[in-house]
Design a protein around this motif. Sequence first.
Motif, PDB file in Angstrom:
ATOM      1  N   GLN A   1       0.833  -1.209   0.000  1.00 23.76           N
ATOM      2  CA  GLN A   1       0.000   0.000   0.000  1.00 23.76           C
ATOM      3  C   GLN A   1       0.863   1.253   0.000  1.00 23.76           C
ATOM      4  O   GLN A   1       0.603   2.206  -0.733  1.00 23.76           O
ATOM      5  N   TRP A   2       1.919   1.260   0.813  1.00 25.23           N
ATOM      6  CA  TRP A   2       2.801   2.418   0.879  1.00 25.23           C
ATOM      7  C   TRP A   2       3.447   2.673  -0.481  1.00 25.23           C
ATOM      8  O   TRP A   2       3.515   3.814  -0.942  1.00 25.23           O
ATOM      9  N   CYS A   3       3.920   1.607  -1.114  1.00 24.50           N
ATOM     10  CA  CYS A   3       4.557   1.753  -2.430  1.00 24.50           C
ATOM     11  C   CYS A   3       3.585   2.340  -3.448  1.00 24.50           C
ATOM     12  O   CYS A   3       3.946   3.234  -4.220  1.00 24.50           O
ATOM     13  N   LEU A   4       2.356   1.845  -3.461  1.00 21.33           N
ATOM     14  CA  LEU A   4       1.372   2.369  -4.407  1.00 21.33           C
ATOM     15  C   LEU A   4       1.112   3.853  -4.173  1.00 21.33           C
ATOM     16  O   LEU A   4       0.997   4.629  -5.128  1.00 21.33           O
ATOM     17  N   GLU A   5       1.057   4.261  -2.920  1.00 22.29           N
ATOM     18  CA  GLU A   5       0.806   5.659  -2.604  1.00 22.29           C
ATOM     19  C   GLU A   5       1.989   6.564  -2.938  1.00 22.29           C
ATOM     20  O   GLU A   5       1.832   7.765  -3.083  1.00 22.29           O
ATOM     21  N   HIS A   6       3.187   5.988  -3.059  1.00 20.68           N
ATOM     22  CA  HIS A   6       4.394   6.783  -3.338  1.00 20.68           C
ATOM     23  C   HIS A   6       4.979   6.497  -4.719  1.00 20.68           C
ATOM     24  O   HIS A   6       6.137   6.826  -4.992  1.00 20.68           O
ATOM     25  N   ASP A   7       4.179   5.878  -5.586  1.00 19.47           N
ATOM     26  CA  ASP A   7       4.596   5.587  -6.970  1.00 19.47           C
ATOM     27  C   ASP A   7       5.906   4.824  -7.050  1.00 19.47           C
ATOM     28  O   ASP A   7       6.803   5.139  -7.838  1.00 19.47           O
ATOM     29  N   ILE A   8       6.032   3.818  -6.189  1.00 18.44           N
ATOM     30  CA  ILE A   8       7.199   2.943  -6.187  1.00 18.44           C
ATOM     31  C   ILE A   8       6.715   1.549  -6.568  1.00 18.44           C
ATOM     32  O   ILE A   8       5.698   1.073  -6.050  1.00 18.44           O
ATOM     33  N   ASN A   9       7.432   0.904  -7.461  1.00 24.12           N
ATOM     34  CA  ASN A   9       7.072  -0.446  -7.863  1.00 24.12           C
ATOM     35  C   ASN A   9       7.242  -1.385  -6.667  1.00 24.12           C
ATOM     36  O   ASN A   9       8.354  -1.511  -6.145  1.00 24.12           O
ATOM     37  N   PRO A  10       6.164  -2.050  -6.221  1.00 22.38           N
ATOM     38  CA  PRO A  10       6.272  -2.941  -5.063  1.00 22.38           C
ATOM     39  C   PRO A  10       7.295  -4.062  -5.258  1.00 22.38           C
ATOM     40  O   PRO A  10       7.971  -4.455  -4.309  1.00 22.38           O
ATOM     41  N   GLY A  11       7.439  -4.557  -6.471  1.00 26.29           N
ATOM     42  CA  GLY A  11       8.420  -5.615  -6.743  1.00 26.29           C
ATOM     43  C   GLY A  11       9.842  -5.126  -6.542  1.00 26.29           C
ATOM     44  O   GLY A  11      10.680  -5.824  -5.977  1.00 26.29           O
ATOM     45  N   THR A  12      10.111  -3.910  -6.996  1.00 27.01           N
ATOM     46  CA  THR A  12      11.432  -3.319  -6.809  1.00 27.01           C
ATOM     47  C   THR A  12      11.701  -3.095  -5.326  1.00 27.01           C
ATOM     48  O   THR A  12      12.795  -3.387  -4.831  1.00 27.01           O
ATOM     49  N   PHE A  13      10.696  -2.603  -4.617  1.00 29.76           N
ATOM     50  CA  PHE A  13      10.841  -2.371  -3.179  1.00 29.76           C
ATOM     51  C   PHE A  13      11.169  -3.678  -2.465  1.00 29.76           C
ATOM     52  O   PHE A  13      12.077  -3.741  -1.639  1.00 29.76           O
ATOM     53  N   PHE A  14      10.440  -4.742  -2.804  1.00 30.28           N
ATOM     54  CA  PHE A  14      10.664  -6.038  -2.174  1.00 30.28           C
ATOM     55  C   PHE A  14      12.079  -6.539  -2.467  1.00 30.28           C
ATOM     56  O   PHE A  14      12.787  -6.994  -1.569  1.00 30.28           O
ATOM     57  N   THR A  15      12.509  -6.428  -3.711  1.00 23.34           N
ATOM     58  CA  THR A  15      13.852  -6.879  -4.087  1.00 23.34           C
ATOM     59  C   THR A  15      14.919  -6.148  -3.286  1.00 23.34           C
ATOM     60  O   THR A  15      15.847  -6.755  -2.757  1.00 23.34           O
ATOM     61  N   ARG A  16      14.782  -4.837  -3.175  1.00 22.71           N
ATOM     62  CA  ARG A  16      15.772  -4.057  -2.422  1.00 22.71           C
ATOM     63  C   ARG A  16      15.736  -4.408  -0.941  1.00 22.71           C
ATOM     64  O   ARG A  16      16.769  -4.451  -0.280  1.00 22.71           O
ATOM     65  N   SER A  17      14.553  -4.670  -0.394  1.00 19.78           N
ATOM     66  CA  SER A  17      14.472  -5.019   1.031  1.00 19.78           C
ATOM     67  C   SER A  17      15.142  -6.363   1.295  1.00 19.78           C
ATOM     68  O   SER A  17      15.788  -6.543   2.325  1.00 19.78           O
TER      69      SER A  17
END
Length: 55
Positions: free
Chosen positions: A27-43
Motif C-alpha cells: 500500500q505504501w509503495c502504491l501511494e508513493h509511486d514505487i514499484n512494489p516488486g522493486t521495493f521487495f527486491t531491495r528489502s
Amino acid sequence: MRTKRRTEQEQYEIMMECRQSGLSDHQWCLEHDINPGTFFTRSVVFASRLVNFQN
C-alpha cells in the motif's frame, strides 16, 4: 519515463519511512509511486547484507 536511480542510503531511508508508516509495504509503495516488486527486491538485498554483517 524512467526515474533516477537512488543511492543505497536513499533506498534505506525510503524503506525505513515505509516501515514506520503503519501501512503495508504494498500500500505504501502504491501511494508513493514505487514499484512494489522493486521495493521487495531491495528489502531482501538489505536484509541479506544485515545478516551477513552480523555473522
